[in-house]
Design a protein around this motif. Structure first.
Motif, PDB file in Angstrom:
ATOM      1  N   ALA A   1       0.830  -1.203   0.000  1.00 45.90           N
ATOM      2  CA  ALA A   1       0.000   0.000   0.000  1.00 45.90           C
ATOM      3  C   ALA A   1       0.867   1.256   0.000  1.00 45.90           C
ATOM      4  O   ALA A   1       0.590   2.224  -0.725  1.00 45.90           O
ATOM      5  CB  ALA A   1      -0.934  -0.008   1.207  1.00 45.90           C
ATOM      6  N   LEU A   2       1.909   1.262   0.820  1.00 49.62           N
ATOM      7  CA  LEU A   2       2.810   2.411   0.875  1.00 49.62           C
ATOM      8  C   LEU A   2       3.539   2.600  -0.451  1.00 49.62           C
ATOM      9  O   LEU A   2       3.622   3.716  -0.976  1.00 49.62           O
ATOM     10  CB  LEU A   2       3.819   2.226   2.011  1.00 49.62           C
TER      11      LEU A   2
ATOM     12  N   SER B   1       2.582   1.614  -3.430  1.00 47.70           N
ATOM     13  CA  SER B   1       1.623   2.028  -4.459  1.00 47.70           C
ATOM     14  C   SER B   1       1.287   3.511  -4.338  1.00 47.70           C
ATOM     15  O   SER B   1       1.196   4.220  -5.334  1.00 47.70           O
ATOM     16  CB  SER B   1       0.341   1.203  -4.353  1.00 47.70           C
ATOM     17  N   SER B   2       1.100   3.981  -3.114  1.00 46.78           N
ATOM     18  CA  SER B   2       0.764   5.398  -2.944  1.00 46.78           C
ATOM     19  C   SER B   2       1.920   6.297  -3.351  1.00 46.78           C
ATOM     20  O   SER B   2       1.718   7.351  -3.945  1.00 46.78           O
ATOM     21  CB  SER B   2       0.343   5.678  -1.505  1.00 46.78           C
ATOM     22  N   ILE B   3       3.138   5.896  -3.071  1.00 41.98           N
ATOM     23  CA  ILE B   3       4.309   6.676  -3.490  1.00 41.98           C
ATOM     24  C   ILE B   3       4.452   6.650  -5.005  1.00 41.98           C
ATOM     25  O   ILE B   3       4.718   7.671  -5.637  1.00 41.98           O
ATOM     26  CB  ILE B   3       5.591   6.162  -2.810  1.00 41.98           C
TER      27      ILE B   3
ATOM     28  N   PHE C   1       2.092   6.199  -7.341  1.00 38.02           N
ATOM     29  CA  PHE C   1       1.067   6.980  -8.031  1.00 38.02           C
ATOM     30  C   PHE C   1       1.197   8.474  -7.762  1.00 38.02           C
ATOM     31  O   PHE C   1       0.870   9.286  -8.614  1.00 38.02           O
ATOM     32  CB  PHE C   1      -0.328   6.484  -7.658  1.00 38.02           C
ATOM     33  N   SER C   2       1.672   8.859  -6.617  1.00 35.20           N
ATOM     34  CA  SER C   2       1.843  10.292  -6.353  1.00 35.20           C
ATOM     35  C   SER C   2       3.045  10.848  -7.096  1.00 35.20           C
ATOM     36  O   SER C   2       3.102  12.029  -7.402  1.00 35.20           O
ATOM     37  CB  SER C   2       1.980  10.556  -4.855  1.00 35.20           C
TER      38      SER C   2
ATOM     39  N   CYS D   1       3.840  10.183 -10.131  1.00 35.18           N
ATOM     40  CA  CYS D   1       3.509  10.372 -11.539  1.00 35.18           C
ATOM     41  C   CYS D   1       3.064  11.794 -11.831  1.00 35.18           C
ATOM     42  O   CYS D   1       3.141  12.254 -12.948  1.00 35.18           O
ATOM     43  CB  CYS D   1       2.413   9.396 -11.965  1.00 35.18           C
TER      44      CYS D   1
END
Length: 95
Positions: free
Chosen positions: A10-11, A13-15, A17-18, A20
């Motif tokens: 989760a961590l 993935s959030s990094i 996508f942010s 981009c």
């Protein structure tokens, strides 16, 4: 262990996508101050020599004045950069 693995995914993935971003990839508006010198970029023309176009020096910033502005950059024999506007409006801020 499964909880840590899920948290890590989760961590990550959030990094990912942010990172981009969400910008349009265009120029950013840079407000000019009174201390900076502004020079309007000339319009490209097939009858002009590239030496009549604006010279772009190190540290100069090109700012578009209108949407969908297209700028051409040419290098002369001395490796100087000359710029002109194909469409739209733009200017150079010299620092």
């Amino acid at each position: 262990m499964k909880f840590i693995y899920t948290l890590f995914i989760a961590l990550f993935s959030s990094i990912l996508f942010s990172a981009c971003g969400g910008g349009d990839g265009g120029f950013a508006f840079i407000p000019s101050s009174d201390d900076d010198e502004q020079e309007t970029i000339v319009v490209c023309s097939s009858s002009n020599d590239i030496n009549t176009y604006n010279t772009l020096n190190s540290g100069d910033t090109i700012v578009k004045s209108s949407e969908n502005t297209v700028i051409s950059v040419f290098h002369d024999n001395n490796n100087n950069k000359n710029v002109c506007v194909v469409s739209g409006n733009a200017y150079i801020i010299s620092n």
